[in-house]
Enzyme design. Structure first.
Site, PDB file in Angstrom:
ATOM      1  N   LYS A  39      25.202  23.808  47.206  1.00 16.32           N
ATOM      2  CA  LYS A  39      26.199  24.304  46.266  1.00 16.32           C
ATOM      3  C   LYS A  39      27.280  25.063  47.043  1.00 16.32           C
ATOM      4  O   LYS A  39      26.991  25.997  47.795  1.00 16.32           O
ATOM      5  CB  LYS A  39      25.494  25.235  45.264  1.00 16.32           C
ATOM      6  CG  LYS A  39      26.132  25.275  43.905  1.00 16.32           C
ATOM      7  CD  LYS A  39      25.227  26.054  42.966  1.00 16.32           C
ATOM      8  CE  LYS A  39      25.803  26.202  41.601  1.00 16.32           C
ATOM      9  NZ  LYS A  39      25.006  27.119  40.779  1.00 16.32           N
TER      10      LYS A  39
HETATM   11  C1  E4P Z   1      25.984  27.138  37.441  1.00 17.81           C
HETATM   12  O1  E4P Z   1      25.476  26.488  38.314  1.00 17.81           O
HETATM   13  C2  E4P Z   1      25.829  28.583  37.293  1.00 17.81           C
HETATM   14  O2  E4P Z   1      24.624  28.982  37.895  1.00 17.81           O
HETATM   15  C3  E4P Z   1      25.728  29.022  35.886  1.00 17.81           C
HETATM   16  O3  E4P Z   1      25.692  27.995  34.951  1.00 17.81           O
HETATM   17  C4  E4P Z   1      26.468  30.259  35.533  1.00 17.81           C
HETATM   18  O4  E4P Z   1      26.188  30.581  34.197  1.00 17.81           O
HETATM   19  P1  E4P Z   1      26.419  32.034  33.574  1.00 17.81           P
HETATM   20  O5  E4P Z   1      27.851  32.124  33.179  1.00 17.81           O
HETATM   21  O6  E4P Z   1      25.511  32.047  32.380  1.00 17.81           O
HETATM   22  O7  E4P Z   1      26.047  33.026  34.637  1.00 17.81           O
END
Ligand code: E4P
Length: 218
Positions: free
Chosen positions: A87
């Site tokens: 990522k």
């Molecule tokens: C995506 O990969 C992120 O980890 C995630 O969906 C962030 O979500 P949040 O806004 O609930 O922290």
């Protein structure tokens, strides 16, 4: 549409896996911190433990923000398990890193996408996934679902095979809207996935069926 769970909690990942509809996992540094995982060895062990539960892709995020650091970390993460998807944040060096990994055959998930332009850049650089954050956009007064629609149109126009991973999912409406538009994947908490189960007519219908059955089988 693939269902990923957005957590680093092993019990929740196991529960989602056992539920039978889990296709993968996304994590981020905040989610790892929430589980109290610190130090490189422990972080790597934790990713390995997640990979041992799920059958699909597991996104593991780099911490470095410079090109060389992202490459170094990403290559180490990718070596952990074939399920690992590296990522990478949507920043200038991140785009360069996406291109590098794409040429090396290492799969990537470009995270922190908040505009169609960012998604286009990531796709051009060869990202395997882009992660537009729907819920966080909604929080700022924009419609996160509109962004999914824009990205779907752009990727279809040019035949990009980068998958749209709708992230920051907060509720069942987000999931349904993303499925209607044709997002390839959604990632959210287990509660959002389980919320798809609920309908009052299902509950009252089942209650009635069981009551009728009991009447004649008493
Ligand atoms: C995506 O990969 C992120 O980890 C995630 O969906 C962030 O979500 P949040 O806004 O609930 O922290």
């Amino acid at each position: 549409m693939k269902f990923f769970i957005d957590t680093a909690n092993l019990a929740e990942i196991q529960e989602a896996h056992d539920f039978g509809v889990l296709d993968g996992v996304t994590t981020n540094p905040s989610l790892m911190a929430k589980e109290g995982i610190k130090g490189k060895d422990n972080v790597f062990k934790h990713y390995k433990a997640i990979c041992n539960i799920v059958d699909g892709d597991v996104s593991a995020e780099v911490i470095a923000t410079d090109f060389e650091g992202m490459i170094r970390e990403g290559e180490e993460l990718a070596e952990l398990d074939e399920k690992i998807v590296v990522k990478i944040p949507m920043i200038r060096d991140g785009v360069k890193a996406l291109k590098y990994f794409s040429e090396k055959g290492i799969r990537t998930n470009c995270t922190l996408i908040f505009s169609a332009g960012q998604a286009l850049l990531a796709a051009k650089a060869g990202a395997s996934y882009v992660s537009p954050f729907i819920g966080r956009l909604d929080d700022t007064g924009y419609d996160g679902i509109d962004l999914i629609e824009q990205i779907r149109t752009i990727f279809d126009n040019y035949g990009f095979d980068t998958e749209i991973l709708a992230a920051s999912i907060r509720n069942p409406i987000h999931i349904i809207k993303c499925a209607e538009i044709g997002a390839d994947v959604m990632t959210g908490p287990l509660s959002a996935i389980l919320s798809l189960l609920k309908h009052p007519l299902t509950d009252s219908g089942l209650k009635q069926f069981l009551a009728d059955h009991a009447k004649v089988n008493a």
